[in-house]
Motif scaffolding. Structure first.
Motif, PDB file in Angstrom:
ATOM      1  N   ARG A 370       0.553  -1.338  -0.114  1.00 23.49           N
ATOM      2  CA  ARG A 370       0.137   0.332  -0.208  1.00 23.49           C
ATOM      3  C   ARG A 370       0.509   1.391  -0.064  1.00 23.49           C
ATOM      4  NH1 ARG A 370      -2.740   3.650   2.762  1.00 23.49           N
ATOM      5  NH2 ARG A 370      -4.742   4.434   2.320  1.00 23.49           N
ATOM      6  N   LEU A 371       0.014   2.520  -0.486  1.00 22.72           N
ATOM      7  CA  LEU A 371       0.939   3.789  -0.904  1.00 22.72           C
ATOM      8  C   LEU A 371       0.400   4.581  -0.872  1.00 22.72           C
ATOM      9  CD1 LEU A 371       3.659   5.187  -1.963  1.00 22.72           C
ATOM     10  CD2 LEU A 371       2.755   5.275  -4.115  1.00 22.72           C
ATOM     11  N   ALA A 372       0.413   5.267   0.426  1.00 20.53           N
ATOM     12  CA  ALA A 372      -0.768   6.758   0.914  1.00 20.53           C
ATOM     13  C   ALA A 372       0.016   7.550   0.013  1.00 20.53           C
ATOM     14  CB  ALA A 372      -0.221   6.537   2.835  1.00 20.53           C
ATOM     15  N   SER A 373      -0.841   9.009  -0.089  1.00 17.94           N
ATOM     16  CA  SER A 373      -0.920   9.894  -1.264  1.00 17.94           C
ATOM     17  C   SER A 373      -1.693  11.069  -0.143  1.00 17.94           C
ATOM     18  CB  SER A 373      -1.193   9.849  -1.892  1.00 17.94           C
ATOM     19  OG  SER A 373      -1.129  10.275  -3.057  1.00 17.94           O
ATOM     20  N   GLU A 374      -1.427  12.270  -0.600  1.00 14.21           N
ATOM     21  CA  GLU A 374      -1.801  13.037   0.677  1.00 14.21           C
ATOM     22  C   GLU A 374      -3.647  13.726  -1.279  1.00 14.21           C
ATOM     23  OE1 GLU A 374      -1.280  17.717   0.639  1.00 14.21           O
ATOM     24  OE2 GLU A 374       0.158  16.620   0.433  1.00 14.21           O
ATOM     25  N   LEU A 375      -4.758  13.471  -0.429  1.00  5.74           N
ATOM     26  CA  LEU A 375      -6.062  13.561  -0.837  1.00  5.74           C
ATOM     27  C   LEU A 375      -5.792  14.838  -1.451  1.00  5.74           C
ATOM     28  CD1 LEU A 375      -8.513  12.261  -1.466  1.00  5.74           C
ATOM     29  CD2 LEU A 375      -9.366  13.169   0.870  1.00  5.74           C
ATOM     30  N   GLY A 376      -6.115  15.227  -2.773  1.00  5.35           N
ATOM     31  CA  GLY A 376      -6.134  17.087  -3.252  1.00  5.35           C
ATOM     32  C   GLY A 376      -4.789  17.120  -4.671  1.00  5.35           C
ATOM     33  N   ARG A 377      -3.955  16.194  -4.375  1.00  7.37           N
ATOM     34  CA  ARG A 377      -3.136  16.490  -4.861  1.00  7.37           C
ATOM     35  C   ARG A 377      -2.529  15.500  -5.417  1.00  7.37           C
ATOM     36  NH1 ARG A 377       1.727  18.776  -1.257  1.00  7.37           N
ATOM     37  NH2 ARG A 377       3.355  18.723  -2.900  1.00  7.37           N
ATOM     38  N   THR A 378      -2.421  15.207  -7.002  1.00 13.06           N
ATOM     39  CA  THR A 378      -2.218  14.750  -7.489  1.00 13.06           C
ATOM     40  C   THR A 378      -0.260  14.019  -7.651  1.00 13.06           C
ATOM     41  OG1 THR A 378      -3.386  15.030  -9.774  1.00 13.06           O
ATOM     42  CG2 THR A 378      -1.766  13.680 -10.614  1.00 13.06           C
ATOM     43  N   GLU A 379       0.171  13.075  -7.049  1.00 15.29           N
ATOM     44  CA  GLU A 379       1.509  12.451  -6.873  1.00 15.29           C
ATOM     45  C   GLU A 379       1.988  11.592  -7.491  1.00 15.29           C
ATOM     46  OE1 GLU A 379       4.092  10.633  -3.250  1.00 15.29           O
ATOM     47  OE2 GLU A 379       1.447  10.937  -2.624  1.00 15.29           O
ATOM     48  N   PHE A 380       3.237  12.349  -8.385  1.00  7.11           N
ATOM     49  CA  PHE A 380       3.528  11.308  -9.087  1.00  7.11           C
ATOM     50  C   PHE A 380       4.692  10.500  -8.510  1.00  7.11           C
ATOM     51  CE2 PHE A 380       2.175  14.014 -12.061  1.00  7.11           C
ATOM     52  CZ  PHE A 380       1.033  13.514 -12.834  1.00  7.11           C
ATOM     53  N   VAL A 381       4.286   9.153  -8.352  1.00 10.07           N
ATOM     54  CA  VAL A 381       5.947   8.551  -7.738  1.00 10.07           C
ATOM     55  C   VAL A 381       7.189   7.852  -8.657  1.00 10.07           C
ATOM     56  CG1 VAL A 381       6.295   6.784  -5.650  1.00 10.07           C
ATOM     57  CG2 VAL A 381       3.716   7.912  -6.475  1.00 10.07           C
ATOM     58  N   ALA A 415       1.044   7.310 -11.262  1.00 12.70           N
ATOM     59  CA  ALA A 415       0.860   8.796 -10.812  1.00 12.70           C
ATOM     60  C   ALA A 415      -0.549   8.038  -9.689  1.00 12.70           C
ATOM     61  CB  ALA A 415      -0.341   9.353 -11.550  1.00 12.70           C
ATOM     62  N   VAL A 416      -0.954   8.998  -8.666  1.00 13.27           N
ATOM     63  CA  VAL A 416      -1.619   8.342  -8.136  1.00 13.27           C
ATOM     64  C   VAL A 416      -2.776   9.575  -7.968  1.00 13.27           C
ATOM     65  CG1 VAL A 416      -2.847   8.070  -5.318  1.00 13.27           C
ATOM     66  CG2 VAL A 416       0.155   7.430  -6.413  1.00 13.27           C
ATOM     67  N   PRO A 417      -4.023   9.481  -8.221  1.00 12.90           N
ATOM     68  CA  PRO A 417      -4.572  10.655  -8.536  1.00 12.90           C
ATOM     69  C   PRO A 417      -4.971  11.433  -7.419  1.00 12.90           C
ATOM     70  CG  PRO A 417      -5.307   8.485  -9.759  1.00 12.90           C
ATOM     71  CD  PRO A 417      -3.918   8.261  -9.160  1.00 12.90           C
ATOM     72  N   ALA A 418      -5.514  12.622  -7.657  1.00 12.12           N
ATOM     73  CA  ALA A 418      -5.814  13.679  -6.115  1.00 12.12           C
ATOM     74  C   ALA A 418      -7.280  13.158  -5.770  1.00 12.12           C
ATOM     75  CB  ALA A 418      -6.370  15.275  -7.732  1.00 12.12           C
ATOM     76  N   ALA A 419      -7.886  12.280  -6.469  1.00 12.34           N
ATOM     77  CA  ALA A 419      -8.916  12.142  -5.471  1.00 12.34           C
ATOM     78  C   ALA A 419      -8.475  11.292  -4.729  1.00 12.34           C
ATOM     79  CB  ALA A 419     -10.383  11.777  -6.604  1.00 12.34           C
ATOM     80  N   ARG A 420      -7.876  10.358  -4.607  1.00 11.06           N
ATOM     81  CA  ARG A 420      -7.057   9.083  -3.720  1.00 11.06           C
ATOM     82  C   ARG A 420      -6.029   9.389  -2.647  1.00 11.06           C
ATOM     83  NH1 ARG A 420      -6.947   3.701  -6.749  1.00 11.06           N
ATOM     84  NH2 ARG A 420      -7.058   3.014  -4.596  1.00 11.06           N
ATOM     85  N   SER A 421      -6.713   8.892  -1.260  1.00 14.44           N
ATOM     86  CA  SER A 421      -5.707   9.050  -0.795  1.00 14.44           C
ATOM     87  C   SER A 421      -4.341   8.199  -0.480  1.00 14.44           C
ATOM     88  CB  SER A 421      -6.085   9.215   0.326  1.00 14.44           C
ATOM     89  OG  SER A 421      -6.541   7.929   0.618  1.00 14.44           O
ATOM     90  N   GLY A 422      -4.457   7.456  -1.632  1.00  6.36           N
ATOM     91  CA  GLY A 422      -3.568   6.299  -1.331  1.00  6.36           C
ATOM     92  C   GLY A 422      -3.902   4.836  -2.897  1.00  6.36           C
ATOM     93  N   LEU A 423      -2.959   3.628  -3.292  1.00  7.13           N
ATOM     94  CA  LEU A 423      -3.360   2.887  -3.606  1.00  7.13           C
ATOM     95  C   LEU A 423      -3.031   1.658  -2.984  1.00  7.13           C
ATOM     96  CD1 LEU A 423      -1.158   4.530  -7.226  1.00  7.13           C
ATOM     97  CD2 LEU A 423      -3.869   4.161  -6.760  1.00  7.13           C
ATOM     98  N   GLU A 424      -3.845   0.459  -3.048  1.00  4.83           N
ATOM     99  CA  GLU A 424      -3.522  -0.258  -2.501  1.00  4.83           C
ATOM    100  C   GLU A 424      -2.178  -1.359  -2.740  1.00  4.83           C
ATOM    101  OE1 GLU A 424      -5.478  -0.484   0.520  1.00  4.83           O
ATOM    102  OE2 GLU A 424      -6.507   1.316   0.043  1.00  4.83           O
ATOM    103  N   ALA A 425      -2.205  -2.582  -1.857  1.00  5.59           N
ATOM    104  CA  ALA A 425      -1.135  -3.322  -2.923  1.00  5.59           C
ATOM    105  C   ALA A 425      -1.875  -4.197  -3.538  1.00  5.59           C
ATOM    106  CB  ALA A 425      -0.984  -4.183  -1.475  1.00  5.59           C
TER     107      ALA A 425
END
Length: 662
Positions: A370-381, A415-425
């Motif tokens: 699982r990868l946590a991400s900040e909600l509201g910002r598109t994150e490029f990992v 990318a982790v979309p801005a609308a998501r708080s993370g991605l699951e394993a």
């Protein structure tokens, strides 16, 4: 220390200034940032400049380049051997060799023939040597035995030679007047070789954009200097400069400017005066030393487009425009700076340099945890790739935006979309590789060659459609289309039974798209006008066929022109019949150079080569395609260009007419 002492020393004022944080302007999405940037700053190639061929490597052509000569400029031998008449070798075998007397000349490279190859003779020729008049084939040295014949050298040949065997025809590589390189072509060593073979010593190239690079910050030190306490080496400027050069720009390093508004304002003015765009690294976060955006706010004519993008990394990015020039202030942290530079600035540099967008390759991979991400910002990992029994795995790099190596060590990013708080394993992610491959052409057009088709392909290129043409003759093109090896067949086949062009040769399910009309005729040297001018085509050909000293040049079997020639000859086989090049240019070149005296070609080519022309027939040069593919984007673009007024103007310039144009 008392409050009075602090006040007297001005320390309280400095602490208050340090504590004050200037907030970002309105933070916008990545998509909005791109849209505003493109609207305010033209993303279009710069003007052309003339460059020497030796300096053209890595440049982009600003105009189409046509070959001023045929390449090769003459019919030449493809092997070491003997130039001969194929008809003399009929019946040759191991038990009954054919003996040919050698002419008293040796045609090495660069030696022009002086003797005619008469029946029963042959001329020694080296690889690349010019084919002499009278010869229509070459046999290899290995297929012969040198003998003496009544005091004269001769060869015994134990294998018949086919017409055209080991002969490279004039213009078979590049035909005079043919566009050999297209506008917007990126020049590599391969293109340098093509231009040199055409004798071209200079060319028009898109001017490389000058990118001024300023590093800002009191903490920065240039590489090679002693590193003082609390200071950092300036790595961003070096990476930005290298990436600028890698993407077609010319970096202009202006050094490090301290966090001083007066000095930075002066440096920025200098940069704008000397460059096409300006890139600053640092000075966009909310800290005390960040003054770049304040300078821009007060700069005459400057418009801050974005200050703050919903990206991770890269939120502090600032984009501005000054008189149509871009000013980009990158975040100070290396990974943030590099990602935002590649995402926002590289497309502009490449557009100004005339280069296409980077073609990024995407791969499907599995996220292992699982990868946590900040909600509201598109994150490029940033991620590295590894293999597992289930396929590729994307491993996120655990380095922050301050890491210098994260960008260089990553295989790609997802990318982790801005609308998501993370991605699951176990989720599948699309990894964009840091690098790109090439893609096949959008259209493959097989069949008859024509300068009109050349112009059409150029107009497609202007629309971003890449087309490849393969000239194998009309019949070959239709056959290739039937096997679905191409999208289009270019054809001008005439059916004597029906009196129609092209339609009778199509398979069920194919459509015929009308192209243009070309005037075919007999071509000859102007000094031979008495033999051709004022006669009907049938009379002229009959007279030429009877003349013992006249040599024709034919066309390859399967071509539309060959159909016309066979009809004119009505079974006759005059001298030169077996000389069968594959293009109108090769026919014209043979006549213009005196290796043949007459042939059949289109009027446009006769005009280019300064030859006489006796009209024969107006033929239909059309295009066949499968009806069920007609709506595909590339084919739809082709049909649109074909119907365009600009294309009609090109055709008229070449001497071709539209169907029904008169």
């Amino acid at each position: 220390m008392t409050a009075a002492t602090l006040e007297r020393d001005g320390l309280l004022a400095r602490i208050a200034e340090a504590a004050r944080q200037e907030q970002f302007l309105t933070v916008v999405s990545r998509e909005e940032a791109h849209a505003r940037f493109r609207e305010a700053v033209p993303h279009a190639p710069l003007q052309a400049e003339r460059v020497r061929l030796d300096d053209a490597l890595g440049r982009v052509l600003a105009a189409d380049i046509a070959s001023p000569i045929d390449v090769p400029p003459f019919d030449r031998s493809l092997v070491d051997g003997f130039a001969l008449r194929a008809a003399d070798t009929v019946g040759a075998g191991e038990d009954q060799p054919v003996r040919l007397v050698l002419n008293r000349e040796i045609l090495a490279c660069g030696v022009a023939p002086g003797l005619l190859v008469r029946p029963g003779t042959a001329t020694t020729v080296a690889t690349g040597g010019m084919i002499p008049r009278g010869a229509d084939a070459v046999c290899m040295v290995e297929a012969t035995e040198l003998v003496g014949a009544e005091g004269a050298p001769a060869i015994d040949l134990r294998k018949p030679a086919a017409p055209g065997q080991f002969v490279g025809y004039a213009g078979s590589d590049m035909a005079r007047g043919e566009t050999v390189l297209r506008r917007w072509t990126f020049v590599t060593a391969r293109e340098i070789g093509i231009l040199a073979a055409c004798g071209i010593a200079s060319l028009d190239a898109v001017r490389r954009p000058r990118v001024a690079i300023l590093s800002t910050g009191d903490e920065l030190v240039a590489p090679g200097e002693a590193l003082r306490p609390a200071a950092l080496y300036d790595s961003n400027a070096a990476i930005v400069a290298a990436s600028t050069r890698e993407n077609g720009g010319e970096p202009v390093r202006l050094g490090i400017v301290p966090d001083d508004e007066t000095k930075l304002a002066a440096a920025l003015q200098t940069a704008l005066a000397s460059a096409d765009l300006v890139v600053l690294s640092g000075g966009t976060s909310k800290g005390t030393g960040d003054v770049s955006h304040r300078i821009l706010t007060n700069l005459p004519g400057a418009t801050i487009l974005i200050h703050g993008v919903a990206l991770k990394p890269g939120k502090p990015l600032c984009l501005a425009a000054v008189g149509g020039k871009a000013v980009v202030i990158l975040p100070g942290f290396p990974t943030s700076a590099m990602f935002t530079f590649h995402d926002m600035v590289v497309p502009l540099i490449r557009a100004l340099a005339g280069l296409p967008p980077r073609e990024e390759e995407s791969l499907d991979a599995i996220l292992p945890s699982r990868l946590a991400s900040e909600l509201g910002r598109t994150e490029f990992v940033m991620a590295s790739l590894s293999r597992s029994p289930d396929g590729l795995v994307a491993l996120p790099l655990a380095k922050g935006s301050g890491s210098v190596t994260a960008f260089s060590q990553a295989d790609g990013f997802f990318a982790v979309p801005a609308a998501r708080s993370g991605l699951e394993a176990g989720e599948h992610v699309t990894v964009t590789r840091l690098g790109a491959g090439t893609r096949p052409p959008d259209l493959t057009i097989v069949g008859s060659h024509c300068l009109g088709l050349d112009r059409l392909v150029g107009r497609l290129a202007e629309r971003g459609i890449r087309a490849r043409t393969v000239a194998i003759g009309s019949a070959g093109g239709v056959a290739a289309l039937k096997r679905r090896e191409c999208e289009l067949a270019a054809t001008h086949l005439f059916d004597p039974a029906s009196g129609l062009y092209n339609t009778p040769f199509l398979a069920p399910g194919m459509d015929l798209v009308p192209g243009w009309r070309r005037l075919q005729g007999i071509v000859y040297r102007p000094e031979d006008s008495a033999l051709f001018a004022g006669r009907s085509p049938a009379e002229a050909v009959a007279a030429a066929a009877r003349a013992p000293d006249l040599v024709m040049v034919n066309r390859n079997a399967g071509s539309g022109t060959r159909q016309l020639v066979d009809g004119l000859l009505a079974g006759a086989r005059p001298a030169g019949f077996w000389n069968q090049p594959r293009s109108h240019n090769a026919v014209a070149a043979a006549i213009a150079q005196g290796r043949a005296d007459w042939g059949v070609a289109i009027e446009t080519i006769a005009r280019i080569y300064g030859l006489g022309f006796l009209p024969l027939t107006e033929e239909h040069y059309d295009f066949a395609l499968w009806a069920d593919r007609r709506a595909e984007p590339a084919l739809a673009a082709f049909l649109d260009v074909l119907a365009d007024r600009g294309m009609a103007s090109d055709l008229a310039e070449l001497g071709f007419g539209r169907p029904g144009s008169g």
